[in-house]
Design a protein around this motif. Structure first.
Motif, PDB file in Angstrom:
ATOM      1  N   ALA A  18       0.812  -1.209   0.000  1.00 15.81           N
ATOM      2  CA  ALA A  18       0.000   0.000   0.000  1.00 15.81           C
ATOM      3  C   ALA A  18       0.844   1.257   0.000  1.00 15.81           C
ATOM      4  O   ALA A  18       0.369   2.322  -0.398  1.00 15.81           O
ATOM      5  N   VAL A  19       2.105   1.157   0.460  1.00 14.20           N
ATOM      6  CA  VAL A  19       2.961   2.340   0.586  1.00 14.20           C
ATOM      7  C   VAL A  19       4.055   2.331  -0.464  1.00 14.20           C
ATOM      8  O   VAL A  19       4.020   3.092  -1.417  1.00 14.20           O
ATOM      9  N   MET A  20       5.052   1.465  -0.313  1.00 14.58           N
ATOM     10  CA  MET A  20       6.113   1.445  -1.315  1.00 14.58           C
ATOM     11  C   MET A  20       6.918   0.148  -1.281  1.00 14.58           C
ATOM     12  O   MET A  20       6.988  -0.538  -0.262  1.00 14.58           O
ATOM     13  N   ALA A  21       7.486  -0.148  -2.435  1.00 12.08           N
ATOM     14  CA  ALA A  21       8.450  -1.229  -2.576  1.00 12.08           C
ATOM     15  C   ALA A  21       9.805  -0.594  -2.847  1.00 12.08           C
ATOM     16  O   ALA A  21       9.889   0.544  -3.302  1.00 12.08           O
ATOM     17  N   GLY A  22      10.868  -1.327  -2.553  1.00 11.91           N
ATOM     18  CA  GLY A  22      12.184  -0.747  -2.774  1.00 11.91           C
ATOM     19  C   GLY A  22      13.243  -1.799  -2.974  1.00 11.91           C
ATOM     20  O   GLY A  22      13.113  -2.951  -2.557  1.00 11.91           O
ATOM     21  N   MET A  23      14.307  -1.364  -3.631  1.00 13.64           N
ATOM     22  CA  MET A  23      15.426  -2.250  -3.946  1.00 13.64           C
ATOM     23  C   MET A  23      16.719  -1.455  -3.766  1.00 13.64           C
ATOM     24  O   MET A  23      16.861  -0.350  -4.302  1.00 13.64           O
ATOM     25  N   GLY A  24      17.638  -1.973  -2.950  1.00 12.05           N
ATOM     26  CA  GLY A  24      18.905  -1.294  -2.731  1.00 12.05           C
ATOM     27  C   GLY A  24      19.034  -0.726  -1.336  1.00 12.05           C
ATOM     28  O   GLY A  24      18.738  -1.406  -0.338  1.00 12.05           O
ATOM     29  N   PHE A  25      19.434   0.536  -1.230  1.00 12.65           N
ATOM     30  CA  PHE A  25      19.785   1.162   0.038  1.00 12.65           C
ATOM     31  C   PHE A  25      18.670   1.109   1.073  1.00 12.65           C
ATOM     32  O   PHE A  25      18.918   0.869   2.257  1.00 12.65           O
ATOM     33  N   ASP A  26      17.429   1.373   0.675  1.00 10.63           N
ATOM     34  CA  ASP A  26      16.331   1.390   1.638  1.00 10.63           C
ATOM     35  C   ASP A  26      16.162   0.037   2.314  1.00 10.63           C
ATOM     36  O   ASP A  26      15.947  -0.051   3.529  1.00 10.63           O
ATOM     37  N   ALA A  27      16.280  -1.030   1.542  1.00 18.53           N
ATOM     38  CA  ALA A  27      16.177  -2.368   2.122  1.00 18.53           C
ATOM     39  C   ALA A  27      17.420  -2.710   2.945  1.00 18.53           C
ATOM     40  O   ALA A  27      17.323  -3.399   3.969  1.00 18.53           O
ATOM     41  N   GLN A  28      18.598  -2.236   2.512  1.00 17.68           N
ATOM     42  CA  GLN A  28      19.805  -2.419   3.319  1.00 17.68           C
ATOM     43  C   GLN A  28      19.640  -1.778   4.686  1.00 17.68           C
ATOM     44  O   GLN A  28      20.036  -2.348   5.715  1.00 17.68           O
ATOM     45  N   MET A  29      19.073  -0.585   4.727  1.00 13.49           N
ATOM     46  CA  MET A  29      18.834   0.116   5.979  1.00 13.49           C
ATOM     47  C   MET A  29      17.943  -0.709   6.902  1.00 13.49           C
ATOM     48  O   MET A  29      18.226  -0.855   8.104  1.00 13.49           O
ATOM     49  N   LEU A  30      16.862  -1.254   6.365  1.00 14.49           N
ATOM     50  CA  LEU A  30      15.961  -2.073   7.167  1.00 14.49           C
ATOM     51  C   LEU A  30      16.671  -3.312   7.704  1.00 14.49           C
ATOM     52  O   LEU A  30      16.512  -3.690   8.869  1.00 14.49           O
ATOM     53  N   ASP A  31      17.480  -3.933   6.842  1.00  9.36           N
ATOM     54  CA  ASP A  31      18.177  -5.152   7.224  1.00  9.36           C
ATOM     55  C   ASP A  31      19.208  -4.903   8.312  1.00  9.36           C
ATOM     56  O   ASP A  31      19.494  -5.791   9.124  1.00  9.36           O
TER      57      ASP A  31
END
Length: 335
Positions: A146-159
């Motif tokens: 519903a909000v956003m999908a992402g690939m790269g830095f944003d997912a690295q931050m979460l991880d």
């Protein structure tokens, strides 16, 4: 299933809507007390007692939400973190059953876009006031966001953000995770918008957004609207710490133009990287991969919102709803 049914699930005439609660018990400190508050508030509002479903490691909420729909629920409360909410979004998209968010996790992107934070009172009030909007959802594989999908830095931050740090300091913990990857090398990406010739970039992150707020309520994409039939695609290309600072400062100031960020609009976007990358949907990590394809499903999800009017900011009136929600809970406690 291109969109939800035109039937509004809960109206002023429907004074006793049936509801269900899909809760991640790991995210709730005292489940019995939490259940007592929710049941009491809904009873004070004239709603019948909801049916409760607990998520499991094997099923973070999709199966439970689908079971609630089959049992006749008209509103499903998602209580947990991003994974629980995303699972419920996936189950409810394309139905005439509304989603209400009672956030219990730290990040919770959809709650941030509703201005709810972790405010239980506000989440309950938003549902019982019957303010609803029909939103677009994005689709990646078998999942909806519903909000956003992402690939790269944003997912690295979460991880890189630990649950312990999130519990201790809240959403600023993501800044700690982000700092660990500011100097990582970019990925070579190909971004194809609606079948047109691909754009090739050296990017740190590619975001595909339905609405524009990040963790902490920061609005990254000021023109993203939840029901316009488009996905907003942001390609971030900072290479130095100075680039990151300029980008971050522009976002905080809410400037129309953000340096090192290109924005496109798409109904389908195909992203391919030269090497496997971490990926996320609505703040929840999914398996890393070299590609991510997202499509839009217009007006597919009924969502309980602080104010149903057509405003690009879903958080309008959230603070006032929180105050009214506190009164609702106090009323429930007196009964």
């Amino acid at each position: 299933m291109d969109g939800a049914d035109d039937k509004r699930p809960v109206t002023a005439e429907n004074r006793t809507p049936r509801s269900a609660v899909v809760v991640n018990p790991v995210k709730v400190a005292d489940l019995d007390e939490f259940r007592r508050i929710v049941d009491g508030a809904l009873d004070a509002a004239g709603w019948p007692a909801p049916t409760w479903y607990e998520t499991t490691v094997e099923d973070p909420g999709r199966g439970q939400a689908e079971e609630a729909v089959k049992a006749g629920a008209e509103v499903v409360f998602a209580c947990g973190g991003d994974g629980t909410v995303m699972a419920c979004v996936t189950a409810l998209a394309g139905t005439d059953v509304a989603l209400a968010v009672l956030p219990q996790g730290t990040g919770n992107l959809l709650a941030a876009n509703l201005g709810l934070s972790n405010d239980l009172a506000a989440g309950l009030e938003v549902a019982v006031e019957r303010g609803m909007r029909r939103l677009d959802v994005g689709v990646v594989g078998d999942n909806c966001f519903a909000v956003m999908a992402g690939m790269g830095f944003d997912a690295q931050m979460l991880d890189s953000t630990s649950e312990t740090t999130k519990k201790r300091i809240g959403w600023p913990a993501y800044l700690v995770g982000a700092a660990r990857h500011l100097r990582d090398r970019p990925m070579r990406v190909s971004v194809r918008i609606d079948g047109r010739p691909p754009l090739r970039r050296r990017a740190r992150s590619v975001l595909v957004a339905n609405v524009g707020r990040l963790q902490g309520g920061v609005r990254l994409l000021t023109d993203a609207e939840p029901d316009d039939g488009w996905l907003d695609v942001a390609v971030l290309t900072p290479r130095t710490l100075g680039h990151w600072l300029a980008l971050g400062w522009a976002v905080v100031r809410r400037r129309g133009s953000v340096p090192r960020m290109e924005v496109f609009r798409a109904r389908t976007v195909e992203i391919a990287s030269n090497r496997p990358q971490p990926r996320q949907l609505d703040g929840d990590l999914i398996e890393p991969g070299r590609s991510l394809t997202a499509t839009i499903r217009p007006e597919s999800l009924w969502l309980c919102v602080p104010r149903p009017e057509d405003d690009p900011d879903l958080a309008v009136d959230a603070d006032a709803a929180a105050e009214r929600g506190e009164q609702l809970i106090e009323e429930a406690r007196r009964e």
